[in-house]
Scaffold this motif. Structure first.
Motif, PDB file in Angstrom:
ATOM      1  N   ALA A  37      34.727 -58.223  40.782  1.00 33.05           N
ATOM      2  CA  ALA A  37      33.414 -58.859  40.626  1.00 33.05           C
ATOM      3  C   ALA A  37      33.423 -60.318  41.047  1.00 33.05           C
ATOM      4  N   GLY A  38      34.575 -60.964  40.979  1.00 36.74           N
ATOM      5  CA  GLY A  38      34.638 -62.370  41.336  1.00 36.74           C
ATOM      6  C   GLY A  38      34.613 -62.639  42.825  1.00 36.74           C
ATOM      7  N   LEU A  39      34.867 -61.609  43.647  1.00 33.76           N
ATOM      8  CA  LEU A  39      34.930 -61.833  45.095  1.00 33.76           C
ATOM      9  C   LEU A  39      33.593 -62.294  45.690  1.00 33.76           C
ATOM     10  N   PRO A  40      32.452 -61.633  45.368  1.00 30.84           N
ATOM     11  CA  PRO A  40      31.185 -62.141  45.914  1.00 30.84           C
ATOM     12  C   PRO A  40      30.896 -63.584  45.501  1.00 30.84           C
ATOM     13  N   VAL A  41      31.229 -63.926  44.248  1.00 29.06           N
ATOM     14  CA  VAL A  41      31.008 -65.293  43.782  1.00 29.06           C
ATOM     15  C   VAL A  41      31.929 -66.261  44.516  1.00 29.06           C
ATOM     16  N   MET A  42      33.168 -65.844  44.769  1.00 35.25           N
ATOM     17  CA  MET A  42      34.093 -66.704  45.496  1.00 35.25           C
ATOM     18  C   MET A  42      33.611 -66.945  46.925  1.00 35.25           C
ATOM     19  N   PHE A  43      33.108 -65.898  47.581  1.00 32.43           N
ATOM     20  CA  PHE A  43      32.579 -66.079  48.935  1.00 32.43           C
ATOM     21  C   PHE A  43      31.329 -66.952  48.920  1.00 32.43           C
ATOM     22  N   ASP A  44      30.471 -66.795  47.900  1.00 33.85           N
ATOM     23  CA  ASP A  44      29.312 -67.682  47.755  1.00 33.85           C
ATOM     24  C   ASP A  44      29.763 -69.125  47.583  1.00 33.85           C
TER      25      ASP A  44
END
Length: 296
Positions: free
Chosen positions: A106-113
């Motif tokens: 779940a943290g990957l989209p936030v990290m890319f953002d």
């Protein structure tokens, strides 16, 4: 004699009057709800544009069920406790580990953002609460996990594992949601704390398999050496797997029934659920200081 001049409405006010622009909600709760809906909708739009994520998330656990179930289909009955076959034993582990894997990512989209600058813009916006980022991600991952779990339960029933009762399915759903909430919070915390997506992916890869093998997903505690029994009994995944497995193997289950014989205590279903509630609470509390950060 003075004359009062009434200012003409601006274009923005005209658009608001005509309903073309939605007036921001006045209450904090309404604003928070609006933020959660908007952020959740954005994630589902991304999924709609890249449906391969959901398709792969369904195919992989089905392959686990089919291949591992076939690999151990000839083991003597009773070798894996009360399970009628290994497919029934494995179903609980596949459900939990699929939900865990999705929540851990779940943290990957936030990290890319964060790396593309969108997260910074979001954090400096006048949000009612930055916690809406966490809730939106949890809703998205929970929906994905429930879809995957439904497919796994249906496939395992087709392969002979049986189907839990309506009450059992409700408890399975609650367990999946509690696990997803806690792991999603921890994953988002890593997305805020780590310097980049390479480090986050490394943590995900390093964490996945050890937690899988150091749990009761693939084998019961009685198969493990003593030191690994202690490790598996401290693994939160085991407290999600064992209640689901007990529901699969016992039609007349109860909340006071013992679902796991840990080396240090007998774990009842209610105790396992309380541990999952505590795990989710700790995960949510640990991310709160990180939400106050800003990124360059």
């Amino acid at each position: 004699m003075s004359q009062t001049v009434t200012p003409s409405p601006t274009n923005f006010e005209k658009l608001q009057t005509e309903g073309a622009i939605e007036t921001p909600p006045s209450s904090g709760l309404a604003a928070f709800r609006q933020e959660v809906v908007a952020l959740t909708r954005r994630l589902f739009i991304q999924l709609q544009r890249r449906p391969s994520t959901l398709i792969a998330g369904i195919i992989q656990p089905v392959m686990w069920l089919v291949l591992f179930g076939a690999l151990f289909q000839n083991v003597p009955q009773g070798l894996f406790g009360d399970s009628q076959n290994y497919g029934q034993f494995l179903a609980a582990g596949v459900i939990v580990f699929t939900a865990f894997g999705g929540a851990l990512n779940a943290g990957l989209p936030v990290m890319f953002d964060r790396e593309f600058g969108f997260l910074n813009r979001l954090l400096v916006a006048p949000l009612a609460s930055r916690f809406s980022i966490v809730i939106a991600s949890a809703i998205f991952i929970a929906t994905m996990s429930l879809v995957q779990s439904a497919v796994i339960i249906g496939m395992s029933a087709f392969l002979g594992a049986g189907l839990p009762s309506a009450g059992g399915l409700a408890v399975v759903t609650a367990i999946v949601l509690l696990l997803v909430l806690g792991v999603t919070a921890l994953s988002l915390g890593l997305a805020f704390a780590l310097p980049g997506h390479i480090e986050l992916i490394a943590v995900i890869f390093v964490t996945n398999l050890p937690l899988l093998f150091a749990s009761t997903a693939l084998a019961p505690l009685s198969f493990m050496p003593t030191w690994l029994q202690f490790v598996a009994s401290l693994n939160p995944l085991s407290y999600a797997i064992e209640p689901i497995r007990y529901i699969y193997t016992h039609s007349n289950w109860g909340f006071n029934d013992v679902v796991m014989q840990a080396p240090f205590a007998e774990i009842t279903m209610s105790t396992a659920l309380l541990i999952l509630v505590g795990f989710s609470t700790i995960g949510l509390m640990s991310i709160r200081p990180l939400l106050r950060r800003s990124f360059a």
